[in-house]
Design a protein around this motif. Structure first.
Motif, PDB file in Angstrom:
ATOM      1  N   PRO A  69      -1.182   2.829  -6.856  1.00  0.00           N
ATOM      2  CA  PRO A  69      -1.863   1.771  -7.604  1.00  0.00           C
ATOM      3  C   PRO A  69      -1.544   1.889  -9.091  1.00  0.00           C
ATOM      4  O   PRO A  69      -1.022   2.907  -9.544  1.00  0.00           O
ATOM      5  CB  PRO A  69      -3.346   2.068  -7.349  1.00  0.00           C
ATOM      6  N   LEU A 112       0.823  -1.224   0.000  1.00  0.00           N
ATOM      7  CA  LEU A 112       0.000   0.000   0.000  1.00  0.00           C
ATOM      8  C   LEU A 112       0.849   1.262   0.000  1.00  0.00           C
ATOM      9  O   LEU A 112       0.345   2.349  -0.274  1.00  0.00           O
ATOM     10  CB  LEU A 112      -0.960   0.010   1.193  1.00  0.00           C
ATOM     11  N   ASN A 165      -8.021   3.001  -5.904  1.00  0.00           N
ATOM     12  CA  ASN A 165      -6.944   2.554  -5.028  1.00  0.00           C
ATOM     13  C   ASN A 165      -6.683   1.047  -5.148  1.00  0.00           C
ATOM     14  O   ASN A 165      -7.385   0.334  -5.858  1.00  0.00           O
ATOM     15  CB  ASN A 165      -7.198   3.010  -3.579  1.00  0.00           C
ATOM     16  N   ARG A 166      -5.639   0.595  -4.470  1.00  0.00           N
ATOM     17  CA  ARG A 166      -5.227  -0.813  -4.590  1.00  0.00           C
ATOM     18  C   ARG A 166      -6.307  -1.772  -4.099  1.00  0.00           C
ATOM     19  O   ARG A 166      -6.469  -2.869  -4.626  1.00  0.00           O
ATOM     20  CB  ARG A 166      -3.933  -1.054  -3.804  1.00  0.00           C
ATOM     21  N   LEU A 167      -7.055  -1.363  -3.085  1.00  0.00           N
ATOM     22  CA  LEU A 167      -8.073  -2.261  -2.542  1.00  0.00           C
ATOM     23  C   LEU A 167      -9.271  -2.347  -3.486  1.00  0.00           C
ATOM     24  O   LEU A 167      -9.916  -3.391  -3.598  1.00  0.00           O
ATOM     25  CB  LEU A 167      -8.503  -1.785  -1.151  1.00  0.00           C
TER      26      LEU A 167
END
Lengths: 354, 354
Positions: free
Chosen positions: B57, B53, B240-242
């Motif tokens: 991203p 994180l 975002n990455r999530l």
């Protein structure tokens, strides 16, 4: 392509720094933090990954907003959450600058400001920094709807003193945005100006000092009237539930942030010294990167290319005043040593001579 | 407040449905899915909550983009990720409609389209749906830069046939946006039109059928030229990455989505029948909500208020053609029974009579 607005057709779009897909890179090109985020943040995200995700988030991200207000010493009504400071910058342009309105930045600086002006169809002008990256005496353009000053500035890493910015805001009829993306690595900050001045917006991000670039967490600070107007412009549920959980946990662990920032300051001193030892000019940085200027016969562009071939990424900008420079993120000691080893070898072997 | 653009000062801002802070509510007001998201999505989020994180991203959310292309049968270049379809709607307005340009929607519909036009300073006109929520014959306005048609429509839950929309797109010089937020609950969809027509954009969201309103996951589909232009407008690292991890996992478990959608269809039939039994008119819904019209002496507004006092939230709109209606999200059987019990009691006791 006839469907798009003319200004959209005419523009090229912002190019972010390379995000390589494979592994094995030493990544010193996009100012990420080399140290991991707080374990408390990761824990909070895992806890929030539950069935409640079926429900919309709080539209204002109230928990994060209140925590940020508490940590930074302002009222909750003076805080706005955004997906990185990028989303806040977008909201600001949409709220304050119509088509043809003037937007001002110093030069050279973060080129996204110009991209946002292009998208909006606003007029954009940049005014050169002095050679030492201080603001020129005639920088204030009272007629500008928005003036952006990143502080510390990218790519120079330099800082404009708070007094100068207070003075600048007083001369403007429009908004002054102080973009403090890198401020945790600096010796001072300007957040307090939002309590003094009605036309100042200060932006913060978790992408650098909180080691959370992958989460897209940003905050805007300004007087309540400004925040209330920006709320009209933001997407209804702009930040997701995991953003809120991560932001609260991150703000609860400022010790982690400050500890990492201190390590980066130390590594920055080391990197600066090493680069100077190699003959580069390095501006005094208060950020998590440094700007290094190389003199003939060494070519910054060739150095950039040869480093990339060795899977070491730094940032090269094909812009005026930067053609002979590299912007290098402050990494771990190991990363810096690998970088400097490769650089010394390249310079010595004359592989990067013009 | 003199800093803002005139149109921003003049506008009121979009009001999202109530998101109550405390617990104990039966929440049938914002069309959330009453069933939990796929456990595989929650697992994927937890796995992605790691030290990575600290890094940005992927700017295009490539993994999610490719997976969505695969699941929906288009090329990856025809897909764009957004923070909910709301962010995609914002991008679309910014890309295609300048100040004073015309934006068209049917009426009544999702009021955010008008808000986005106001923010942009675009001209906005709405054209009334027929009484049965079919599009009027003269709906096409060739000069509109953007025409929005949510399909199924909110708040009616009704569907415009694909042939009608294909025909409409052919008559327009501008873009037709088919907002398919609720399409997993319908009998048909229009995604295939993006392969046929250069001016159609289809939007999808994970907020309803994927039970992930809290994650803000949306996708836009259109021909590559359209997507490429929208990319210029989007924030560099908008998702975002999530988001990326959750979207990929969600698309990998379409069985979960379809199973829940089937349960909601069954509950919708039950809810519709119950409401009709109480004397309400209910439009035939292909969505996860129904629009019910109440006849004098029963007052929809009073019913809304009394239900809220009992911690049962439904949606009431103070707009023309909707003053005598309630929009009710299809919940679990238990929620529906609690709602209908309360409604029957209120009507019987004449507590909600005008």
């Amino acid at each position: 392509m006839t469907y798009f607005r003319k200004n959209i057709n005419a523009m090229g779009g912002y190019t972010p720094g390379k995000q390589p897909k494979g592994g094995g890179y030493i990544k010193l090109n996009t100012n990420e933090n080399p140290f991991p985020p707080s374990p408390k943040v990761l824990e909070a995200i895992k806890e929030a990954a539950d069935d409640e995700l079926r429900k919309y988030p709080d539209p204002m991200g109230t928990a994060a907003r209140e925590k940020a207000a508490d940590v930074f010493g302002v009222e909750p009504g003076m805080v706005l959450c955004g997906n990185g400071s990028d989303e806040l910058l977008t909201m600001i342009v949409r709220a304050f600058a119509g088509e043809g309105d003037l937007i001002i930045t110093p030069y050279p600086t973060y080129s996204l400001y110009e991209t946002l002006a292009e998208i909006q169809g606003a007029r954009f002008e940049s005014i050169d920094f002095e050679e030492d990256y201080s603001l020129p005496a005639d920088f204030a353009r009272p007629d500008a709807k928005i003036t952006f000053v990143p502080n510390p500035n990218s790519p120079s890493g330099t800082v404009v003193p708070k007094d100068v910015l207070r003075d600048l805001a007083g001369k403007l009829d429009g908004i002054l945005v102080i973009d403090e993306a890198y401020v945790e690595f600096a010796d001072s900050d300007c957040l307090g100006l939002v309590n003094e001045l009605p036309n100042v917006i200060v932006l913060r991000t978790f992408s650098k000092s909180f080691s959370l670039a992958g989460m897209r967490i940003g905050f805007g600070f300004a007087q309540k009237e400004i925040i209330d107007g920006l709320i009209k412009v933001k997407d209804s549920y702009n930040v997701n539930r995991l953003f809120i959980a991560a932001a609260v946990a991150g703000l609860d662990d400022m010790e982690h942030v400050r500890g990492n920032a201190q390590k980066i300051r130390e590594n920055r001193a080391h990197l600066t010294q090493q680069l100077r030892g190699l003959g580069a000019y390095v501006w005094p940085s208060q950020s998590n990167f440094v700007l290094a200027r190389f003199s003939p016969p060494v070519s910054a562009r060739r150095l950039f290319e040869e480093l990339e071939a060795r899977k070491i990424l730094v940032r090269y900008f094909k812009y005026r005043r930067l053609e002979d420079c590299l912007r290098i993120t402050v990494g771990t000691r190991q990363e810096i040593d690998a970088l400097m080893g490769a650089m010394a070898e390249l310079v010595e072997s004359k592989a990067v001579v013009v």
